[in-house]
Design an enzyme around this catalytic site. Structure first.
Site, PDB file in Angstrom:
ATOM      1  N   HIS A 129      61.459  65.650  40.339  1.00 25.89           N
ATOM      2  CA  HIS A 129      61.745  66.433  39.136  1.00 25.89           C
ATOM      3  C   HIS A 129      63.114  67.124  39.192  1.00 25.89           C
ATOM      4  O   HIS A 129      63.595  67.625  38.186  1.00 25.89           O
ATOM      5  CB  HIS A 129      60.627  67.453  38.855  1.00 25.89           C
ATOM      6  CG  HIS A 129      60.617  68.657  39.749  1.00 25.89           C
ATOM      7  ND1 HIS A 129      59.853  68.736  40.889  1.00 25.89           N
ATOM      8  CD2 HIS A 129      61.256  69.846  39.662  1.00 25.89           C
ATOM      9  CE1 HIS A 129      60.015  69.912  41.462  1.00 25.89           C
ATOM     10  NE2 HIS A 129      60.869  70.611  40.725  1.00 25.89           N
ATOM     11  N   ASP A 159      56.198  63.115  43.465  1.00 27.82           N
ATOM     12  CA  ASP A 159      57.339  64.003  43.232  1.00 27.82           C
ATOM     13  C   ASP A 159      58.362  63.940  44.354  1.00 27.82           C
ATOM     14  O   ASP A 159      58.990  64.942  44.704  1.00 27.82           O
ATOM     15  CB  ASP A 159      56.899  65.453  43.003  1.00 27.82           C
ATOM     16  CG  ASP A 159      57.987  66.282  42.322  1.00 27.82           C
ATOM     17  OD1 ASP A 159      58.833  65.679  41.632  1.00 27.82           O
ATOM     18  OD2 ASP A 159      58.005  67.516  42.499  1.00 27.82           O
ATOM     19  N   ASN A 234      64.497  76.321  44.499  1.00 24.15           N
ATOM     20  CA  ASN A 234      64.059  75.913  45.837  1.00 24.15           C
ATOM     21  C   ASN A 234      63.521  74.482  45.859  1.00 24.15           C
ATOM     22  O   ASN A 234      63.363  73.894  46.936  1.00 24.15           O
ATOM     23  CB  ASN A 234      62.956  76.832  46.358  1.00 24.15           C
ATOM     24  CG  ASN A 234      63.476  78.013  47.153  1.00 24.15           C
ATOM     25  OD1 ASN A 234      63.361  79.154  46.723  1.00 24.15           O
ATOM     26  ND2 ASN A 234      64.057  77.742  48.310  1.00 24.15           N
ATOM     27  N   SER A 235      63.196  73.935  44.694  1.00 19.72           N
ATOM     28  CA  SER A 235      62.591  72.607  44.648  1.00 19.72           C
ATOM     29  C   SER A 235      63.431  71.586  45.397  1.00 19.72           C
ATOM     30  O   SER A 235      64.637  71.478  45.193  1.00 19.72           O
ATOM     31  CB  SER A 235      62.430  72.158  43.191  1.00 19.72           C
ATOM     32  OG  SER A 235      61.434  72.893  42.538  1.00 19.72           O
ATOM     33  N   GLY A 291      40.248  49.442  44.579  1.00 22.12           N
ATOM     34  CA  GLY A 291      39.675  48.850  43.379  1.00 22.12           C
ATOM     35  C   GLY A 291      38.341  49.460  43.017  1.00 22.12           C
ATOM     36  O   GLY A 291      37.414  48.757  42.585  1.00 22.12           O
ATOM     37  N   VAL A 292      38.223  50.779  43.211  1.00 28.65           N
ATOM     38  CA  VAL A 292      37.000  51.498  42.836  1.00 28.65           C
ATOM     39  C   VAL A 292      37.391  52.801  42.152  1.00 28.65           C
ATOM     40  O   VAL A 292      38.495  53.314  42.352  1.00 28.65           O
ATOM     41  CB  VAL A 292      36.112  51.818  44.066  1.00 28.65           C
ATOM     42  CG1 VAL A 292      35.645  50.534  44.744  1.00 28.65           C
ATOM     43  CG2 VAL A 292      36.843  52.716  45.067  1.00 28.65           C
TER      44      VAL A 292
END
Length: 488
Positions: A129, A159, A234-235, A291-292
Protein backbone atom coordinates in the site's frame (compact mmCIF):
# COMPACT_ATOMS: atom_id res chain seq x y z
CA UNK A 1 -12.92 -3.49 19.20
CA UNK A 2 -15.62 -0.88 19.60
CA UNK A 3 -15.05 2.20 17.43
CA UNK A 4 -11.55 0.96 16.66
CA UNK A 5 -10.18 1.38 13.16
CA UNK A 6 -7.48 -0.67 11.51
CA UNK A 7 -5.32 1.84 9.67
CA UNK A 8 -2.73 1.33 6.93
CA UNK A 9 -1.28 4.48 5.55
CA UNK A 10 1.39 6.10 3.50
CA UNK A 11 1.44 9.63 4.87
CA UNK A 12 0.45 12.44 2.46
CA UNK A 13 3.36 14.85 2.08
CA UNK A 14 1.27 17.94 2.83
CA UNK A 15 0.06 16.38 6.08
CA UNK A 16 3.61 15.46 7.05
CA UNK A 17 4.80 19.03 6.57
CA UNK A 18 2.00 20.41 8.71
CA UNK A 19 2.55 17.86 11.46
CA UNK A 20 6.31 18.45 11.57
CA UNK A 21 5.75 22.19 11.83
CA UNK A 22 3.27 21.69 14.63
CA UNK A 23 5.51 19.27 16.52
CA UNK A 24 8.56 21.50 16.32
CA UNK A 25 6.81 24.65 17.60
CA UNK A 26 4.76 23.15 20.44
CA UNK A 27 5.42 25.00 23.68
CA UNK A 28 6.38 23.23 26.86
CA UNK A 29 3.69 23.96 29.44
CA UNK A 30 6.12 24.45 32.31
CA UNK A 31 9.23 26.04 30.81
CA UNK A 32 7.57 28.16 28.14
CA UNK A 33 10.15 27.04 25.55
CA UNK A 34 9.71 25.02 22.36
CA UNK A 35 9.96 21.34 23.19
CA UNK A 36 12.57 19.24 21.40
CA UNK A 37 11.53 16.62 18.87
CA UNK A 38 13.00 13.45 20.31
CA UNK A 39 13.13 9.74 19.59
CA UNK A 40 9.79 8.19 20.60
CA UNK A 41 9.53 5.36 23.10
CA UNK A 42 6.61 3.64 24.75
CA UNK A 43 8.81 1.55 27.07
CA UNK A 44 9.67 2.81 30.55
CA UNK A 45 13.06 4.49 30.81
CA UNK A 46 13.91 2.24 33.75
CA UNK A 47 13.68 -0.77 31.46
CA UNK A 48 16.25 0.68 29.06
CA UNK A 49 18.59 1.41 31.95
CA UNK A 50 18.19 -2.11 33.31
CA UNK A 51 19.25 -3.53 29.96
CA UNK A 52 22.43 -1.50 29.97
CA UNK A 53 23.24 2.02 28.80
CA UNK A 54 24.46 1.05 25.32
CA UNK A 55 22.56 -2.09 24.32
CA UNK A 56 19.56 -0.51 22.62
CA UNK A 57 21.56 2.46 21.34
CA UNK A 58 24.06 0.12 19.70
CA UNK A 59 21.27 -1.80 17.93
CA UNK A 60 19.58 1.40 16.76
CA UNK A 61 22.80 2.95 15.44
CA UNK A 62 23.82 -0.28 13.71
CA UNK A 63 20.52 -0.75 11.89
CA UNK A 64 19.22 2.72 11.12
CA UNK A 65 21.20 2.97 7.85
CA UNK A 66 19.20 0.00 6.51
CA UNK A 67 15.84 1.81 6.71
CA UNK A 68 14.80 4.21 3.95
CA UNK A 69 12.14 6.80 3.27
CA UNK A 70 9.91 6.15 0.25
CA UNK A 71 8.10 8.99 -1.50
CA UNK A 72 5.50 7.85 -4.01
CA UNK A 73 3.86 10.08 -6.59
CA UNK A 74 0.71 9.23 -8.47
CA UNK A 75 -1.45 11.15 -10.92
CA UNK A 76 -5.06 11.54 -9.81
CA UNK A 77 -8.03 13.07 -11.55
CA UNK A 78 -10.02 15.54 -9.46
CA UNK A 79 -13.78 15.23 -9.66
CA UNK A 80 -15.71 17.69 -11.76
CA UNK A 81 -17.79 20.22 -9.84
CA UNK A 82 -21.12 20.99 -11.57
CA UNK A 83 -20.90 24.52 -10.17
CA UNK A 84 -18.01 25.24 -12.57
CA UNK A 85 -20.29 24.45 -15.52
CA UNK A 86 -22.68 27.25 -14.61
CA UNK A 87 -22.75 29.81 -17.48
CA UNK A 88 -22.65 32.74 -15.03
CA UNK A 89 -19.52 31.32 -13.35
CA UNK A 90 -17.82 30.84 -16.73
CA UNK A 91 -18.79 34.35 -17.86
CA UNK A 92 -17.03 36.00 -14.95
CA UNK A 93 -14.23 33.53 -14.09
CA UNK A 94 -13.60 31.60 -17.29
CA UNK A 95 -13.05 27.84 -17.56
CA UNK A 96 -11.15 26.56 -14.48
CA UNK A 97 -10.76 23.09 -15.98
CA UNK A 98 -8.90 21.72 -18.95
CA UNK A 99 -10.77 21.54 -22.22
CA UNK A 100 -14.11 22.54 -20.72
CA UNK A 101 -14.31 19.58 -18.33
CA UNK A 102 -16.13 21.39 -15.55
CA UNK A 103 -13.17 21.78 -13.22
CA UNK A 104 -11.69 18.28 -13.56
CA UNK A 105 -7.93 18.18 -13.87
CA UNK A 106 -4.92 15.93 -13.31
CA UNK A 107 -3.00 16.46 -10.07
CA UNK A 108 0.07 14.77 -8.63
CA UNK A 109 -0.57 13.20 -5.24
CA UNK A 110 2.41 12.38 -3.02
CA UNK A 111 2.72 10.14 0.01
CA UNK A 112 5.49 9.04 2.36
CA UNK A 113 6.29 5.59 3.66
CA UNK A 114 9.24 3.49 4.72
CA UNK A 115 11.25 0.52 3.47
CA UNK A 116 14.09 -1.81 4.42
CA UNK A 117 17.27 -2.46 2.42
CA UNK A 118 17.76 -6.22 2.24
CA UNK A 119 20.50 -6.66 -0.40
CA UNK A 120 23.72 -4.83 -1.28
CA UNK A 121 22.52 -4.21 -4.85
CA UNK A 122 19.50 -2.18 -3.76
CA UNK A 123 16.54 -4.51 -3.20
CA UNK A 124 14.08 -2.99 -0.71
CA UNK A 125 11.23 -4.63 1.16
CA UNK A 126 8.15 -2.51 1.91
CA UNK A 127 4.33 -2.57 1.97
CA UNK A 128 2.21 -2.86 -1.13
CA UNK A 129 0.00 0.00 0.00
CA UNK A 130 3.06 2.30 0.13
CA UNK A 131 3.82 1.88 -3.58
CA UNK A 132 0.58 0.76 -5.24
CA UNK A 133 -0.62 2.82 -8.22
CA UNK A 134 2.51 4.96 -8.05
CA UNK A 135 3.88 6.67 -11.16
CA UNK A 136 7.21 7.55 -9.54
CA UNK A 137 9.11 6.27 -6.50
CA UNK A 138 11.90 8.21 -4.80
CA UNK A 139 13.94 6.54 -2.07
CA UNK A 140 16.01 8.60 0.37
CA UNK A 141 18.71 6.90 2.44
CA UNK A 142 19.84 7.81 5.93
CA UNK A 143 22.83 9.69 4.45
CA UNK A 144 20.39 11.77 2.33
CA UNK A 145 21.28 10.13 -0.97
CA UNK A 146 18.18 9.91 -3.15
CA UNK A 147 17.42 7.33 -5.85
CA UNK A 148 14.58 6.59 -8.17
CA UNK A 149 13.20 3.09 -7.71
CA UNK A 150 11.21 0.59 -9.73
CA UNK A 151 8.71 -1.99 -8.57
CA UNK A 152 9.95 -5.59 -8.80
CA UNK A 153 6.66 -7.11 -7.68
CA UNK A 154 3.72 -6.62 -5.35
CA UNK A 155 1.45 -8.95 -3.41
CA UNK A 156 -1.73 -7.20 -2.24
CA UNK A 157 -2.91 -10.41 -0.54
CA UNK A 158 -0.16 -10.00 2.10
CA UNK A 159 0.59 -6.25 1.64
CA UNK A 160 4.20 -6.95 0.68
CA UNK A 161 6.06 -5.18 -2.14
CA UNK A 162 9.62 -5.42 -3.44
CA UNK A 163 11.31 -2.45 -5.15
CA UNK A 164 14.79 -1.91 -6.60
CA UNK A 165 16.97 1.20 -6.63
CA UNK A 166 17.86 2.48 -10.09
CA UNK A 167 21.29 3.58 -11.23
CA UNK A 168 24.65 3.00 -9.59
CA UNK A 169 24.21 2.06 -5.94
CA UNK A 170 27.04 1.44 -3.51
CA UNK A 171 27.81 1.44 0.19
CA UNK A 172 24.37 0.13 1.12
CA UNK A 173 23.78 -1.55 4.46
CA UNK A 174 21.36 -4.48 4.08
CA UNK A 175 19.58 -5.64 7.21
CA UNK A 176 20.02 -9.34 8.07
CA UNK A 177 16.89 -11.46 8.49
CA UNK A 178 16.04 -12.89 11.87
CA UNK A 179 13.64 -15.73 12.69
CA UNK A 180 10.19 -14.31 13.39
CA UNK A 181 8.98 -17.75 14.55
CA UNK A 182 11.51 -17.58 17.38
CA UNK A 183 10.13 -14.32 18.80
CA UNK A 184 8.83 -14.58 22.35
CA UNK A 185 6.01 -12.69 24.02
CA UNK A 186 7.46 -9.75 25.89
CA UNK A 187 10.64 -9.66 23.80
CA UNK A 188 11.92 -6.13 23.23
CA UNK A 189 11.77 -4.86 19.64
CA UNK A 190 12.57 -1.59 17.88
CA UNK A 191 10.52 0.01 15.09
CA UNK A 192 12.34 2.27 12.63
CA UNK A 193 10.55 4.33 10.02
CA UNK A 194 9.31 7.70 8.84
CA UNK A 195 6.34 8.62 11.08
CA UNK A 196 4.72 11.95 10.21
CA UNK A 197 7.64 12.62 7.86
CA UNK A 198 10.14 12.57 10.75
CA UNK A 199 12.99 10.76 9.04
CA UNK A 200 14.50 7.63 10.64
CA UNK A 201 12.65 7.66 13.92
CA UNK A 202 13.36 4.83 16.37
CA UNK A 203 10.71 3.61 18.83
CA UNK A 204 10.86 0.77 21.34
CA UNK A 205 8.32 -1.70 22.65
CA UNK A 206 7.71 -5.38 23.15
CA UNK A 207 6.12 -8.24 21.23
CA UNK A 208 2.56 -8.07 22.53
CA UNK A 209 1.22 -11.09 20.60
CA UNK A 210 2.04 -13.40 17.71
CA UNK A 211 -0.09 -14.99 15.03
CA UNK A 212 -2.72 -12.25 14.99
CA UNK A 213 -5.26 -13.07 12.29
CA UNK A 214 -8.80 -12.05 11.35
CA UNK A 215 -7.77 -8.42 11.75
CA UNK A 216 -9.36 -7.69 8.38
CA UNK A 217 -6.42 -5.98 6.69
CA UNK A 218 -5.38 -8.48 4.01
CA UNK A 219 -6.18 -12.03 2.87
CA UNK A 220 -3.14 -13.64 4.51
CA UNK A 221 -2.62 -12.47 8.09
CA UNK A 222 -0.20 -13.78 10.69
CA UNK A 223 0.78 -10.51 12.33
CA UNK A 224 3.23 -9.72 15.08
CA UNK A 225 1.50 -7.31 17.46
CA UNK A 226 3.69 -4.74 19.17
CA UNK A 227 3.31 -1.67 21.36
CA UNK A 228 6.33 0.04 19.78
CA UNK A 229 4.97 3.35 18.49
CA UNK A 230 3.85 3.01 14.85
CA UNK A 231 2.26 6.01 13.16
CA UNK A 232 1.40 7.29 9.66
CA UNK A 233 4.57 7.01 7.57
CA UNK A 234 5.92 3.96 9.46
CA UNK A 235 4.33 1.61 6.92
CA UNK A 236 6.96 -0.61 5.31
CA UNK A 237 9.54 0.13 8.00
CA UNK A 238 11.54 -2.31 10.07
CA UNK A 239 10.70 -4.18 13.25
CA UNK A 240 14.06 -5.25 14.73
CA UNK A 241 15.11 -7.55 17.57
CA UNK A 242 17.96 -6.80 19.97
CA UNK A 243 20.33 -8.81 17.77
CA UNK A 244 19.87 -6.16 15.10
CA UNK A 245 17.91 -8.50 12.82
CA UNK A 246 14.78 -7.77 10.81
CA UNK A 247 11.87 -9.72 12.30
CA UNK A 248 8.90 -7.86 10.80
CA UNK A 249 7.67 -5.27 8.32
CA UNK A 250 5.46 -2.69 10.03
CA UNK A 251 2.13 -2.34 8.26
CA UNK A 252 -0.83 -1.08 10.31
CA UNK A 253 -2.24 0.01 13.65
CA UNK A 254 -5.51 -0.41 15.50
CA UNK A 255 -6.61 3.03 16.63
CA UNK A 256 -9.64 5.04 17.68
CA UNK A 257 -7.86 8.35 17.12
CA UNK A 258 -5.86 7.70 13.94
CA UNK A 259 -2.58 7.79 15.86
CA UNK A 260 -0.59 5.26 17.86
CA UNK A 261 -2.40 3.70 20.82
CA UNK A 262 0.00 0.86 21.48
CA UNK A 263 -1.50 -1.71 19.10
CA UNK A 264 0.61 -2.05 15.97
CA UNK A 265 0.97 -4.90 13.49
CA UNK A 266 3.97 -6.16 11.53
CA UNK A 267 4.21 -8.85 8.88
CA UNK A 268 6.58 -11.60 10.12
CA UNK A 269 9.85 -11.63 8.21
CA UNK A 270 9.61 -15.39 7.60
CA UNK A 271 6.45 -14.76 5.58
CA UNK A 272 7.78 -11.57 3.97
CA UNK A 273 11.08 -13.14 2.85
CA UNK A 274 9.33 -16.09 1.23
CA UNK A 275 7.01 -13.75 -0.66
CA UNK A 276 9.97 -11.58 -1.65
CA UNK A 277 11.78 -14.57 -3.16
CA UNK A 278 8.72 -15.48 -5.23
CA UNK A 279 8.26 -11.92 -6.45
CA UNK A 280 11.92 -11.65 -7.43
CA UNK A 281 12.01 -14.96 -9.28
CA UNK A 282 8.59 -15.07 -10.97
CA UNK A 283 6.92 -11.71 -10.39
CA UNK A 284 4.09 -13.36 -8.47
CA UNK A 285 3.55 -15.43 -5.33
CA UNK A 286 3.14 -19.19 -5.71
CA UNK A 287 0.71 -20.24 -2.99
CA UNK A 288 -0.36 -23.78 -2.23
CA UNK A 289 -4.08 -24.63 -2.53
CA UNK A 290 -6.06 -27.51 -1.03
CA UNK A 291 -9.23 -26.83 -2.99
CA UNK A 292 -11.54 -26.76 0.03
CA UNK A 293 -13.55 -24.14 1.88
CA UNK A 294 -12.87 -24.08 5.62
CA UNK A 295 -13.87 -22.43 8.87
CA UNK A 296 -13.09 -22.56 12.58
CA UNK A 297 -14.66 -25.24 14.74
CA UNK A 298 -17.13 -23.38 16.94
CA UNK A 299 -18.39 -24.88 20.23
CA UNK A 300 -21.76 -25.55 18.56
CA UNK A 301 -20.15 -27.35 15.61
CA UNK A 302 -17.86 -29.31 17.94
CA UNK A 303 -20.82 -30.49 20.00
CA UNK A 304 -22.81 -31.47 16.92
CA UNK A 305 -19.87 -33.38 15.42
CA UNK A 306 -18.60 -34.93 18.68
CA UNK A 307 -15.30 -33.06 18.41
CA UNK A 308 -13.26 -30.88 20.74
CA UNK A 309 -13.96 -27.14 20.44
CA UNK A 310 -11.01 -25.09 19.19
CA UNK A 311 -9.20 -28.15 17.84
CA UNK A 312 -8.75 -28.34 14.09
CA UNK A 313 -10.44 -26.67 11.14
CA UNK A 314 -13.71 -27.81 9.56
CA UNK A 315 -13.93 -28.55 5.84
CA UNK A 316 -17.18 -27.00 4.63
CA UNK A 317 -16.88 -28.05 1.02
CA UNK A 318 -14.50 -29.98 -1.22
CA UNK A 319 -14.08 -28.46 -4.67
CA UNK A 320 -12.74 -30.03 -7.82
CA UNK A 321 -9.05 -30.02 -7.05
CA UNK A 322 -6.21 -31.46 -4.95
CA UNK A 323 -8.22 -32.17 -1.81
CA UNK A 324 -10.90 -34.11 -3.66
CA UNK A 325 -8.28 -36.19 -5.48
CA UNK A 326 -6.73 -37.08 -2.11
CA UNK A 327 -10.07 -38.23 -0.72
CA UNK A 328 -11.06 -35.30 1.47
CA UNK A 329 -14.72 -34.96 2.39
CA UNK A 330 -17.02 -32.23 3.61
CA UNK A 331 -17.21 -32.54 7.40
CA UNK A 332 -13.55 -33.56 7.80
CA UNK A 333 -11.73 -31.69 10.56
CA UNK A 334 -8.08 -30.96 9.66
CA UNK A 335 -6.00 -31.26 12.82
CA UNK A 336 -2.48 -30.68 11.49
CA UNK A 337 -0.39 -30.00 8.38
CA UNK A 338 3.04 -31.63 8.23
CA UNK A 339 2.88 -32.19 11.97
CA UNK A 340 1.98 -28.59 12.85
CA UNK A 341 -1.37 -28.15 14.57
CA UNK A 342 -3.92 -25.96 12.79
CA UNK A 343 -6.53 -24.68 15.21
CA UNK A 344 -7.79 -21.76 13.12
CA UNK A 345 -8.83 -21.45 9.50
CA UNK A 346 -6.40 -18.58 9.01
CA UNK A 347 -3.45 -20.56 10.33
CA UNK A 348 -4.31 -23.50 8.07
CA UNK A 349 -4.68 -21.21 5.05
CA UNK A 350 -1.28 -19.63 5.73
CA UNK A 351 0.44 -22.97 6.31
CA UNK A 352 -0.84 -24.43 3.05
CA UNK A 353 -0.12 -21.25 1.09
CA UNK A 354 3.48 -21.02 2.27
CA UNK A 355 4.21 -24.60 1.17
CA UNK A 356 3.61 -23.63 -2.47
CA UNK A 357 2.07 -25.56 -5.33
CA UNK A 358 3.29 -29.02 -6.27
CA UNK A 359 4.35 -29.81 -2.70
CA UNK A 360 2.95 -32.69 -0.67
CA UNK A 361 1.07 -31.82 2.50
CA UNK A 362 0.60 -34.52 5.14
CA UNK A 363 -2.74 -33.93 6.86
CA UNK A 364 -4.05 -35.42 10.06
CA UNK A 365 -7.84 -35.48 9.77
CA UNK A 366 -10.68 -36.26 12.17
CA UNK A 367 -13.49 -38.04 10.29
CA UNK A 368 -16.58 -39.36 12.06
CA UNK A 369 -14.71 -39.56 15.36
CA UNK A 370 -11.62 -41.33 13.99
CA UNK A 371 -8.25 -39.83 13.10
CA UNK A 372 -6.87 -40.66 9.66
CA UNK A 373 -3.90 -39.49 7.57
CA UNK A 374 -4.12 -38.02 4.06
CA UNK A 375 -1.40 -36.82 1.71
CA UNK A 376 -2.41 -34.04 -0.69
CA UNK A 377 -0.32 -32.77 -3.59
CA UNK A 378 -1.12 -29.08 -3.43
CA UNK A 379 -2.30 -27.13 -6.44
CA UNK A 380 -1.72 -23.46 -7.22
CA UNK A 381 -4.16 -21.02 -5.67
CA UNK A 382 -6.43 -19.53 -8.37
CA UNK A 383 -6.30 -15.79 -8.95
CA UNK A 384 -10.00 -15.69 -8.15
CA UNK A 385 -10.91 -18.39 -5.57
CA UNK A 386 -14.56 -17.29 -5.50
CA UNK A 387 -14.85 -17.79 -9.25
CA UNK A 388 -13.13 -21.16 -8.91
CA UNK A 389 -15.66 -22.11 -6.26
CA UNK A 390 -18.56 -21.16 -8.50
CA UNK A 391 -17.12 -23.05 -11.46
CA UNK A 392 -16.27 -26.08 -9.36
CA UNK A 393 -19.72 -26.44 -7.85
CA UNK A 394 -22.37 -25.46 -10.42
CA UNK A 395 -26.04 -25.42 -9.64
CA UNK A 396 -27.95 -28.60 -10.56
CA UNK A 397 -31.65 -29.01 -11.31
CA UNK A 398 -33.92 -31.96 -10.47
CA UNK A 399 -37.35 -31.62 -12.11
CA UNK A 400 -37.74 -27.96 -11.20
CA UNK A 401 -35.67 -28.12 -7.98
CA UNK A 402 -32.28 -26.38 -8.27
CA UNK A 403 -29.68 -27.02 -5.57
CA UNK A 404 -26.16 -25.74 -4.90
CA UNK A 405 -23.48 -26.62 -2.33
CA UNK A 406 -23.58 -25.11 1.14
CA UNK A 407 -20.56 -22.81 0.96
CA UNK A 408 -19.48 -19.28 1.78
CA UNK A 409 -21.39 -17.88 -1.19
CA UNK A 410 -24.72 -19.55 -0.45
CA UNK A 411 -24.37 -18.93 3.28
CA UNK A 412 -23.96 -15.22 2.64
CA UNK A 413 -26.70 -15.06 0.01
CA UNK A 414 -29.32 -16.80 2.16
CA UNK A 415 -28.07 -15.86 5.67
CA UNK A 416 -27.46 -19.47 6.68
CA UNK A 417 -25.75 -19.66 10.11
CA UNK A 418 -22.60 -21.63 10.87
CA UNK A 419 -24.63 -24.07 12.97
CA UNK A 420 -25.95 -25.61 9.77
CA UNK A 421 -22.84 -27.62 8.92
CA UNK A 422 -23.82 -29.79 5.93
CA UNK A 423 -26.47 -29.98 3.26
CA UNK A 424 -27.44 -28.60 -0.14
CA UNK A 425 -29.13 -25.24 -0.62
CA UNK A 426 -32.30 -24.77 -2.65
CA UNK A 427 -31.40 -21.98 -5.09
CA UNK A 428 -34.34 -22.25 -7.49
CA UNK A 429 -37.94 -23.50 -7.56
CA UNK A 430 -40.00 -23.94 -10.71
CA UNK A 431 -43.69 -24.74 -10.85
CA UNK A 432 -44.21 -28.44 -10.28
CA UNK A 433 -43.40 -31.09 -7.67
CA UNK A 434 -40.85 -29.08 -5.68
CA UNK A 435 -43.11 -26.05 -5.35
CA UNK A 436 -46.11 -28.24 -4.51
CA UNK A 437 -44.08 -29.96 -1.79
CA UNK A 438 -43.58 -26.61 -0.07
CA UNK A 439 -39.88 -26.17 -0.72
CA UNK A 440 -38.60 -22.59 -0.82
CA UNK A 441 -35.49 -20.88 -2.12
CA UNK A 442 -32.93 -20.68 0.68
CA UNK A 443 -34.01 -23.97 2.30
CA UNK A 444 -31.15 -26.29 3.24
CA UNK A 445 -31.82 -29.96 2.51
CA UNK A 446 -30.00 -31.84 5.26
CA UNK A 447 -31.13 -35.37 4.40
CA UNK A 448 -32.63 -37.21 1.48
CA UNK A 449 -34.37 -40.50 2.24
CA UNK A 450 -32.84 -40.39 5.76
CA UNK A 451 -29.29 -40.19 4.40
CA UNK A 452 -27.06 -37.11 4.77
CA UNK A 453 -27.19 -34.75 1.78
CA UNK A 454 -23.65 -33.52 2.39
CA UNK A 455 -22.95 -32.63 -1.25
CA UNK A 456 -24.70 -32.06 -4.55
CA UNK A 457 -23.21 -35.35 -5.77
CA UNK A 458 -24.66 -37.27 -2.81
CA UNK A 459 -28.05 -35.63 -3.31
CA UNK A 460 -28.01 -36.49 -7.02
CA UNK A 461 -27.09 -40.12 -6.34
CA UNK A 462 -29.80 -40.63 -3.72
CA UNK A 463 -32.39 -38.77 -5.80
CA UNK A 464 -31.70 -41.12 -8.70
CA UNK A 465 -32.20 -44.18 -6.47
CA UNK A 466 -35.52 -42.91 -5.10
CA UNK A 467 -38.86 -44.41 -6.01
CA UNK A 468 -41.94 -42.35 -6.75
CA UNK A 469 -41.52 -40.10 -3.71
CA UNK A 470 -38.52 -38.45 -2.07
CA UNK A 471 -38.33 -37.83 1.69
CA UNK A 472 -36.45 -34.62 2.54
CA UNK A 473 -35.31 -33.29 5.90
CA UNK A 474 -35.12 -29.51 5.56
CA UNK A 475 -33.68 -26.60 7.59
CA UNK A 476 -35.59 -23.35 7.18
CA UNK A 477 -34.88 -20.16 9.15
CA UNK A 478 -33.90 -21.95 12.34
CA UNK A 479 -36.47 -24.75 12.17
CA UNK A 480 -36.24 -28.28 10.78
CA UNK A 481 -39.00 -30.23 9.12
CA UNK A 482 -39.68 -33.24 6.90
CA UNK A 483 -41.18 -32.77 3.43
CA UNK A 484 -42.02 -35.23 0.71
CA UNK A 485 -41.65 -34.52 -2.99
CA UNK A 486 -43.13 -36.74 -5.73
CA UNK A 487 -40.98 -37.71 -8.71
CA UNK A 488 -42.56 -37.45 -12.15
Amino acid sequence: MTNTRILRFALPVAVAAALIGSACTRKDATAGQPSAVTTQSTAPAALAVALGPTTISDVAERTIDSVVNISSSRKVRTQANPFFDDPIFRRFFGDPGQGGNGGSRDQMQQALGSGVIVTEDGIILTNNHVVEDSDKLTVTLHDNRAFEAEIVGTDPASDIAVIRLKGKVENLTPLPFGDSDALRLGEIVLAIGNPFGLSHTVTMGIVSAKGRANVGIVDYEDFIQTDAAINPGNSGGALINLQGELVGVNTAIASRSGGNQGVGFAIPVNMASSIMESLESTGKVDRGWLGVTIKDVSPEIAEAMNAKPGRGVLVDEVLEGPGKKAGMRAGDIILSVNGEETNTANRLRNAVAMLGSGKNASLRVLREGKEISLTVKLGERPDNPVQAMEQSAPERAFNGLSVSPLNALTRSRYSIPDGVVAGVVVTGIAEGPAANAGLREGDVILEINRKPADSVETFSREYGKSGKRVLLYVWRQGRRTFLTMPKP
